[in-house]
Motif scaffolding. Structure first.
Motif, PDB file in Angstrom:
ATOM      1  N   ARG A  64      -1.179   1.718  -4.895  1.00 56.61           N
ATOM      2  CA  ARG A  64      -0.261   2.796  -4.472  1.00 56.61           C
ATOM      3  C   ARG A  64      -0.863   3.594  -3.315  1.00 56.61           C
ATOM      4  O   ARG A  64      -0.168   3.949  -2.359  1.00 56.61           O
ATOM      5  CB  ARG A  64       0.056   3.706  -5.662  1.00 56.61           C
ATOM      6  N   LYS A  68       0.719   4.157   0.472  1.00 53.17           N
ATOM      7  CA  LYS A  68       0.906   5.493   1.036  1.00 53.17           C
ATOM      8  C   LYS A  68       0.172   5.634   2.367  1.00 53.17           C
ATOM      9  O   LYS A  68       0.690   6.240   3.312  1.00 53.17           O
ATOM     10  CB  LYS A  68       0.400   6.542   0.050  1.00 53.17           C
ATOM     11  N   ARG A  72       4.284   3.933   3.872  1.00 54.56           N
ATOM     12  CA  ARG A  72       5.423   3.299   3.220  1.00 54.56           C
ATOM     13  C   ARG A  72       5.732   3.956   1.883  1.00 54.56           C
ATOM     14  O   ARG A  72       4.857   4.568   1.244  1.00 54.56           O
ATOM     15  CB  ARG A  72       5.135   1.813   3.001  1.00 54.56           C
ATOM     16  N   SER A  73       6.966   3.818   1.436  1.00 52.12           N
ATOM     17  CA  SER A  73       7.391   4.366   0.161  1.00 52.12           C
ATOM     18  C   SER A  73       6.901   3.491  -0.995  1.00 52.12           C
ATOM     19  O   SER A  73       7.177   2.285  -1.015  1.00 52.12           O
ATOM     20  CB  SER A  73       8.924   4.452   0.116  1.00 52.12           C
ATOM     21  N   VAL A  74       6.197   4.112  -1.933  1.00 48.14           N
ATOM     22  CA  VAL A  74       5.756   3.372  -3.118  1.00 48.14           C
ATOM     23  C   VAL A  74       6.950   3.001  -3.987  1.00 48.14           C
ATOM     24  O   VAL A  74       6.971   1.936  -4.617  1.00 48.14           O
ATOM     25  CB  VAL A  74       4.735   4.208  -3.918  1.00 48.14           C
ATOM     26  N   LYS A  75       7.964   3.863  -4.001  1.00 48.75           N
ATOM     27  CA  LYS A  75       9.155   3.573  -4.799  1.00 48.75           C
ATOM     28  C   LYS A  75       9.866   2.325  -4.296  1.00 48.75           C
ATOM     29  O   LYS A  75      10.311   1.480  -5.080  1.00 48.75           O
ATOM     30  CB  LYS A  75      10.109   4.765  -4.780  1.00 48.75           C
ATOM     31  N   LYS A  76       9.953   2.185  -2.975  1.00 46.09           N
ATOM     32  CA  LYS A  76      10.621   1.019  -2.396  1.00 46.09           C
ATOM     33  C   LYS A  76       9.721  -0.200  -2.351  1.00 46.09           C
ATOM     34  O   LYS A  76      10.209  -1.340  -2.291  1.00 46.09           O
ATOM     35  CB  LYS A  76      11.102   1.347  -0.980  1.00 46.09           C
ATOM     36  N   ASN A  77       8.407   0.014  -2.366  1.00 49.35           N
ATOM     37  CA  ASN A  77       7.438  -1.082  -2.271  1.00 49.35           C
ATOM     38  C   ASN A  77       6.392  -0.953  -3.374  1.00 49.35           C
ATOM     39  O   ASN A  77       5.222  -0.694  -3.107  1.00 49.35           O
ATOM     40  CB  ASN A  77       6.753  -1.063  -0.898  1.00 49.35           C
TER      41      ASN A  77
END
Length: 229
Positions: A64, A68, A72-77
């Motif tokens: 994670r 970050k 990039r988004s952790v939720k999306k990736n």
């Protein structure tokens, strides 16, 4: 083939990458009953929540943090292994692909490590692990194309990107029912020492050898500034 770790990875805490070259595999090989049993039992254990600690363990948090740092988004990736656990729970069992993928999925869950598995005969020239440094594109397994930002970390050969953010592997290097030789990559993160990844690779070798007793399997570690042949 040389395996090169670009200096740009140092800013992400990745100074060493563990990889292995396996030859003489057969995706259609029969999996022995003891390995079949382990696959079934691990799938059942995941469904029952016995591996839920992976969602918050140090290895997953390390992935994670990497995502970050790339902006990039952790939720999306999300990291690979938690996403795989979600898939197993949704299905109610371990997905079955072939005698290579089914075995390395076991080690991904044991270690929480994302493991890249690529058809070695599709790889051209040197493999470089690097922050991309420019805009690019990447075709994930399944054919979905992704835009690659300059801050994204990837590994690539002379033809294109093989893996993106350590969460997606490329359609163009995936294993098929004709794959005999495989490049396995454990990029890891700042929370996973090279020794931790070497031990995971040794377990992968042990399990694969039960299914493919005639294979060769060479484990290597590449470091920034040290290119390994």
């Amino acid at each position: 083939m040389r395996f090169i770790i670009d200096g740009s990875m140092g800013q992400l805490g990745i100074t060493e990458v563990v990889y292995a070259v396996a030859r003489g595999l057969d995706p259609a090989a029969e999996i022995p009953e003891d390995v079949e049993r382990e696959i079934r039992e691990m799938g059942d254990a995941v469904v029952r929540g016995r591996y839920d600690s992976i969602y918050t363990d140090d290895v997953t948090e390390g992935y994670r943090d990497l995502i970050k740092k790339a902006g990039r988004s952790v939720k999306k990736n999300p990291p690979t292994v938690p996403g795989f656990l979600d898939n197993i729970k949704h299905r109610g069992s371990m997905p079955r692909i072939n005698s290579i993928v089914d075995v390395y999925n076991l080690e991904s869950i044991r270690s929480s490590l994302a493991i890249g598995g690529h058809d070695l005969d599709s790889v051209h020239g040197d493999v470089t692990v690097t922050v991309c440094g420019r805009e690019d594109s990447f075709t994930a397994i399944g054919g979905k194309e992704k835009h690659v930002e300059p801050a994204d970390f990837v590994y690539r050969d002379e033809n294109g990107i093989m893996a993106w953010l350590d969460v997606r592997d490329s359609e163009f290097y995936k294993m098929s029912d004709r794959t005999a030789n495989v490049l396995f990559v454990m990029q890891g993160n700042a929370a996973t020492s090279a020794d931790y990844r070497v031990e995971a690779m040794k377990r992968l070798e042990r399990d694969l050898r039960k299914v493919h007793p005639g294979m060769t399997f060479e484990i290597r570690t590449a470091s920034i500034g040290k290119e390994r042949p």
